[in-house]
Design a protein around this motif. Sequence first.
Motif: not given
Length: 286
Positions: A226-235, A237-248
């Motif tokens: 999270i510290l090496i991601f930019t804020k936009a990159e991290y968001e 990354f999360l938006d690309g997660i398909e599994s609801p369980f994994a996202y949570q």
Amino acid sequence: MKLFKYNKFAFMAMVSAALISCASDDQPGESQLDYTQPTKTALDKWIATTYLNPFNINVQYKWNQNTVDNSRYLFPPTIDKVKPALEIVEEIWLKSYSTIGGADFVKKIAPREIVLVGGVNLNSVGTRTLGLAEGGQRVTLFETDYIDQSDRANVSEFIHTIQHEYIHILNQNKPFDEKAWAAVTPVGYTADWYNYDIPESNEIGFITSYARSNINEDFAETASMILIFTKAEYEAFLDGIESPFAYQALKTKEALVVKYFKEAFNMDFYALRDEAEKNTTGVINN
């Protein structure tokens, strides 16, 4: 009788002379040890001013076989690569923590030595060890010779090492809630983490495949990524997660990291992330 006495005294005199002669022969001559202090270079003086004096962190860039694994093909960094590498660490790690955590934060909690190695620390399974933290006192950074300051991905991979290892040092100072963390993804940890690609690991709630090695590495990987991601990159990354369980699971781990920094060090983790992003951009554009 007199002859016997005479011979005895003569013999003693000969032995005494021989001992004196041997003692004289064994006397040490001029010392062969060199006590001359090496001349400090401009680089040595810069390291003292930037690391040693303000933070009590020694930097070792000259070869010392006692601080590396001699069974690996490793070599010291090229001299002209040392200062650029240390400037990246200073700008993104030291200054970010000092700004958000306070001027004395790193002075109180820090490795007391940073060892720079020029080469790649390649493991038998084909993975690379990018860094090591030893007892919270020493951090070794590999691949110093391959840093490209103009490449954000390259810089981020390098700084990821110190960010990750420093999280371990913080955890040694104040442990995180291992029970709460272990409950988020109770399955998925494996010693064979390197056999799984990152997208596959993401889809079961791990930010990298290495995070699957154990909960301590999972915490350090989550925080440091999270510290090496930019804020936009991290968001993204999360938006690309398909599994609801994994996202949570990833969001829950993020929340535990934020809570840890606040409760353990009264530090705003998101502010730290923003500061690291700003300083990384400054390094790339320099």
